[in-house]
Scaffold this motif. Structure first.
Motif, PDB file in Angstrom:
ATOM      1  N   PRO A 138      17.089  56.595   8.613  1.00  0.00           N
ATOM      2  CA  PRO A 138      15.637  56.637   8.408  1.00  0.00           C
ATOM      3  C   PRO A 138      15.729  57.149   6.821  1.00  0.00           C
ATOM      4  O   PRO A 138      16.417  57.926   6.520  1.00  0.00           O
ATOM      5  CB  PRO A 138      15.142  57.491   9.402  1.00  0.00           C
ATOM      6  N   LEU A 139      14.382  56.943   6.341  1.00  0.00           N
ATOM      7  CA  LEU A 139      13.895  57.188   4.952  1.00  0.00           C
ATOM      8  C   LEU A 139      13.697  59.055   4.860  1.00  0.00           C
ATOM      9  O   LEU A 139      13.171  59.570   5.894  1.00  0.00           O
ATOM     10  CB  LEU A 139      12.879  56.737   4.380  1.00  0.00           C
ATOM     11  N   PRO A 140      13.801  59.356   3.854  1.00  0.00           N
ATOM     12  CA  PRO A 140      13.159  60.883   3.817  1.00  0.00           C
ATOM     13  C   PRO A 140      11.655  60.893   3.819  1.00  0.00           C
ATOM     14  O   PRO A 140      11.065  60.093   3.399  1.00  0.00           O
ATOM     15  CB  PRO A 140      13.788  61.325   2.225  1.00  0.00           C
ATOM     16  N   LEU A 141      11.238  62.111   4.237  1.00  0.00           N
ATOM     17  CA  LEU A 141       9.761  62.200   4.317  1.00  0.00           C
ATOM     18  C   LEU A 141       9.448  63.079   3.218  1.00  0.00           C
ATOM     19  O   LEU A 141       9.779  64.446   3.295  1.00  0.00           O
ATOM     20  CB  LEU A 141       9.294  62.746   5.671  1.00  0.00           C
ATOM     21  N   PRO A 142       8.701  62.536   2.179  1.00  0.00           N
ATOM     22  CA  PRO A 142       8.247  63.475   1.147  1.00  0.00           C
ATOM     23  C   PRO A 142       7.241  64.837   1.653  1.00  0.00           C
ATOM     24  O   PRO A 142       6.094  64.349   2.403  1.00  0.00           O
ATOM     25  CB  PRO A 142       7.446  62.549   0.049  1.00  0.00           C
ATOM     26  N   MET A 143       7.425  65.846   1.379  1.00  0.00           N
ATOM     27  CA  MET A 143       6.535  66.913   1.810  1.00  0.00           C
ATOM     28  C   MET A 143       5.460  67.258   0.759  1.00  0.00           C
ATOM     29  O   MET A 143       5.067  68.093   0.884  1.00  0.00           O
ATOM     30  CB  MET A 143       7.490  68.170   2.087  1.00  0.00           C
ATOM     31  N   GLY A 144       5.440  66.400  -0.616  1.00  0.00           N
ATOM     32  CA  GLY A 144       4.453  66.779  -1.298  1.00  0.00           C
ATOM     33  C   GLY A 144       4.532  67.787  -2.408  1.00  0.00           C
ATOM     34  O   GLY A 144       3.781  67.925  -3.312  1.00  0.00           O
ATOM     35  N   GLU A 145       5.695  68.594  -2.346  1.00  0.00           N
ATOM     36  CA  GLU A 145       5.849  69.558  -3.429  1.00  0.00           C
ATOM     37  C   GLU A 145       7.214  69.720  -3.920  1.00  0.00           C
ATOM     38  O   GLU A 145       8.119  70.519  -4.247  1.00  0.00           O
ATOM     39  CB  GLU A 145       5.634  71.287  -2.581  1.00  0.00           C
TER      40      GLU A 145
ATOM     41  N   TYR B  47      10.125  68.353  -2.154  1.00  0.00           N
ATOM     42  CA  TYR B  47      10.905  68.652  -1.381  1.00  0.00           C
ATOM     43  C   TYR B  47      10.851  67.568  -0.126  1.00  0.00           C
ATOM     44  O   TYR B  47      10.064  66.765   0.000  1.00  0.00           O
ATOM     45  CB  TYR B  47      11.321  69.933  -0.959  1.00  0.00           C
ATOM     46  N   PHE B  48      11.747  67.391   0.776  1.00  0.00           N
ATOM     47  CA  PHE B  48      12.033  66.276   1.660  1.00  0.00           C
ATOM     48  C   PHE B  48      12.519  66.751   3.010  1.00  0.00           C
ATOM     49  O   PHE B  48      13.085  67.761   3.163  1.00  0.00           O
ATOM     50  CB  PHE B  48      12.957  65.040   1.271  1.00  0.00           C
ATOM     51  N   SER B  49      12.043  66.174   3.739  1.00  0.00           N
ATOM     52  CA  SER B  49      12.484  66.291   5.588  1.00  0.00           C
ATOM     53  C   SER B  49      13.449  64.990   5.680  1.00  0.00           C
ATOM     54  O   SER B  49      12.859  63.816   5.497  1.00  0.00           O
ATOM     55  CB  SER B  49      11.533  66.425   6.627  1.00  0.00           C
ATOM     56  N   ILE B  50      14.582  65.213   6.321  1.00  0.00           N
ATOM     57  CA  ILE B  50      15.441  63.898   6.416  1.00  0.00           C
ATOM     58  C   ILE B  50      15.915  63.981   7.766  1.00  0.00           C
ATOM     59  O   ILE B  50      16.008  65.137   8.494  1.00  0.00           O
ATOM     60  CB  ILE B  50      16.686  64.000   5.623  1.00  0.00           C
ATOM     61  N   ASP B  51      16.373  62.927   8.381  1.00  0.00           N
ATOM     62  CA  ASP B  51      16.742  62.524   9.715  1.00  0.00           C
ATOM     63  C   ASP B  51      18.476  62.801   9.775  1.00  0.00           C
ATOM     64  O   ASP B  51      18.910  62.640   8.535  1.00  0.00           O
ATOM     65  CB  ASP B  51      16.442  61.004  10.173  1.00  0.00           C
ATOM     66  N   ARG B  52      18.901  63.469  10.839  1.00  0.00           N
ATOM     67  CA  ARG B  52      20.398  63.732  10.819  1.00  0.00           C
ATOM     68  C   ARG B  52      21.019  62.308  10.703  1.00  0.00           C
ATOM     69  O   ARG B  52      22.346  62.429  10.253  1.00  0.00           O
ATOM     70  CB  ARG B  52      20.599  64.267  11.965  1.00  0.00           C
ATOM     71  N   ALA B  53      20.422  60.976  10.946  1.00  0.00           N
ATOM     72  CA  ALA B  53      21.282  59.948  10.907  1.00  0.00           C
ATOM     73  C   ALA B  53      21.167  59.435   9.511  1.00  0.00           C
ATOM     74  O   ALA B  53      21.354  58.221   9.248  1.00  0.00           O
ATOM     75  CB  ALA B  53      20.547  58.928  12.000  1.00  0.00           C
ATOM     76  N   VAL B  54      20.680  60.156   8.535  1.00  0.00           N
ATOM     77  CA  VAL B  54      20.752  59.683   7.050  1.00  0.00           C
ATOM     78  C   VAL B  54      21.768  59.103   6.734  1.00  0.00           C
ATOM     79  O   VAL B  54      22.978  59.607   6.802  1.00  0.00           O
ATOM     80  CB  VAL B  54      20.144  60.626   6.186  1.00  0.00           C
ATOM     81  N   SER B  55      21.793  57.872   5.908  1.00  0.00           N
ATOM     82  CA  SER B  55      23.033  57.310   5.163  1.00  0.00           C
ATOM     83  C   SER B  55      23.489  58.163   3.931  1.00  0.00           C
ATOM     84  O   SER B  55      22.731  59.008   3.497  1.00  0.00           O
ATOM     85  CB  SER B  55      22.738  55.890   4.688  1.00  0.00           C
TER      86      SER B  55
END
Length: 414
Positions: free
Chosen positions: A212-219, A221-229
């Protein structure tokens, strides 16, 4: 020379200005003559031209990599000065093959792509590179140039066995497949006018992402999934860290292995911090670096865009402003600003920039006299091929809602 010819034809057909750039690295006694040759060729073809020079001391080791980095910085600065958002490079199928061979020998050289962000940072922010001739063989290009009555310059360093690129080139058979045919086919492969003054680069269809793609948090930084490439994690780390060198090799693989195993841990890489918790995995700027290596505030010249920490840009309307990390200064913020910082994860607060007026002890998060913009989200979108059209690179007016390029368009490519 071939790219100059087809690009000038395309620019005339579409009413677009074209600026040709020549970098003199100062490494060959004939470089001034080569620069003059390039200047005359560009002007004869109908392009504007600008010469750039790599000055200063040259390293005794790693010269090709240093020259490449300097070249990209000079080109990026010149492109930004000219108001350009896309730079064309004439890499061929031969360059692709040589790079693949060098990687098998252990080189960390990146892969050439037809549409990719500038590797210079922060000089290349918002700037894309287009390589429309990657399916063109060098031998057929030369044959095509001869047919056009055009000459060219051969750099003797390309045949110097001291350099890995020259050794790779010498070990490959001459490859000319597709050269003249690609030049004839539409002149600028993948380019067409979508509207007056707009250009549409159309890269090949992207393959599906392995995560999955990172989720931008607006400041920043990012939230990512453990299945990230691996590619996505590397891009998130270097963008959140503000540096210019993505992680490679064993260190990146160890992070991926721990994420996949479901571990809870904290790790730092590329100036970024990865906080893997039971419910969320965050990628943020490592705030501890600001405490370990404190520095005075970065002063902002009025009316000049200034990049701070490779992650934020600031433009001050008046003198006297500086920017610094919140780390070590949070207690001096107003109650309202501290409340805003408290909305962030605790580890992300110290890396948030604050503004300081005339060296005062009381910092602020924002002021009407200073325009601030996070570069992290757009940089990640560019790195992950989420902007595939020149119009998507256009700067937006201050206050306009930015488009979320990470969650639009085609599937993320590998």
């Amino acid at each position: 020379m071939a790219l100059l010819a087809v690009a000038c034809d395309w620019a005339r057909d579409h009413g677009r200005p074209l600026l040709a750039l020549t970098v003199d690295h100062g490494l060959d006694r004939d470089s001034a003559r080569w620069t003059a040759f390039a200047r005359e060729a560009a002007r004869a073809a109908g392009a504007d031209w600008r010469g750039l020079s790599w000055t200063g001391p040259k390293p005794a080791a790693g010269l090709p990599a240093a020259a490449r980095a300097a070249r990209h910085r000079l080109i990026a600065d010149a492109a930004r000065d000219a108001g350009a958002r896309v730079v064309l490079f004439a890499h061929t199928a031969g360059d692709v093959a040589e790079g693949e061979l060098m990687r098998t020998a252990g080189s960390s050289l990146g892969r050439l792509r037809d549409w990719s962000p500038s590797p210079a940072w922060p000089e290349g922010r918002g700037l894309m590179l287009l390589r429309p001739m990657l399916d063109v063989g060098r031998a057929e290009l030369r044959a095509w140039l001869k047919g056009q009555g055009s000459g060219w310059v051969d750099d003797p360093a390309n045949d110097d066995p001291r350099y890995a690129r020259a050794r790779a080139r010498a070990s490959l058979l001459p490859s000319g497949e597709g050269g003249a045919r690609a030049v004839r086919r539409g002149r600028m492969r993948g380019y067409g006018a979508s509207s007056p003054g707009a250009v549409s680069p159309h890269p090949p269809a992207r393959r599906s992402a392995s995560g999955p793609l990172p989720l931008p948090m607006g400041e920043g930084y990012f939230s990512i999934d453990r299945a990230v490439s691996a590619r996505t994690l590397a891009a998130a780390l270097v963008c959140a860290g503000g540096g210019d060198r993505p992680p490679r090799g064993d260190r990146l693989q160890r992070l991926l292995t721990r994420l996949e195993a479901g571990e809870t841990f904290t790790a730092t890489l590329c100036g970024a911090r990865l906080d893997a918790g039971p419910d969320q995995v965050l990628v943020i700027r490592e705030p501890g670096e600001f405490i370990r290596r404190p520095a005075p505030p970065l002063l902002l010249a009025p009316g000049v865009e200034t990049v701070w920490d490779g992650r934020w840009s600031f433009t001050a309307a008046e003198p006297g402003w500086g920017v610094a990390p919140a780390a070590g200064r949070m207690a001096a913020l107003s109650r309202a600003d501290r409340g805003r910082l408290n909305d962030l994860p605790s580890a992300a607060r110290g890396g948030r920039p604050v503004l300081i007026r005339n060296g005062a002890a009381a910092p602020v998060l924002a002021d009407a006299a200073v325009t601030a913009r996070s570069l992290v989200e757009e940089r990640l979108a560019l790195a992950l091929d989420r902007m595939t059209h020149e119009m998507e690179l256009e700067p937006r007016a201050h206050g306009a809602t930015p488009r979320n390029h990470l969650f639009s368009g085609t599937d993320l490519g590998e």
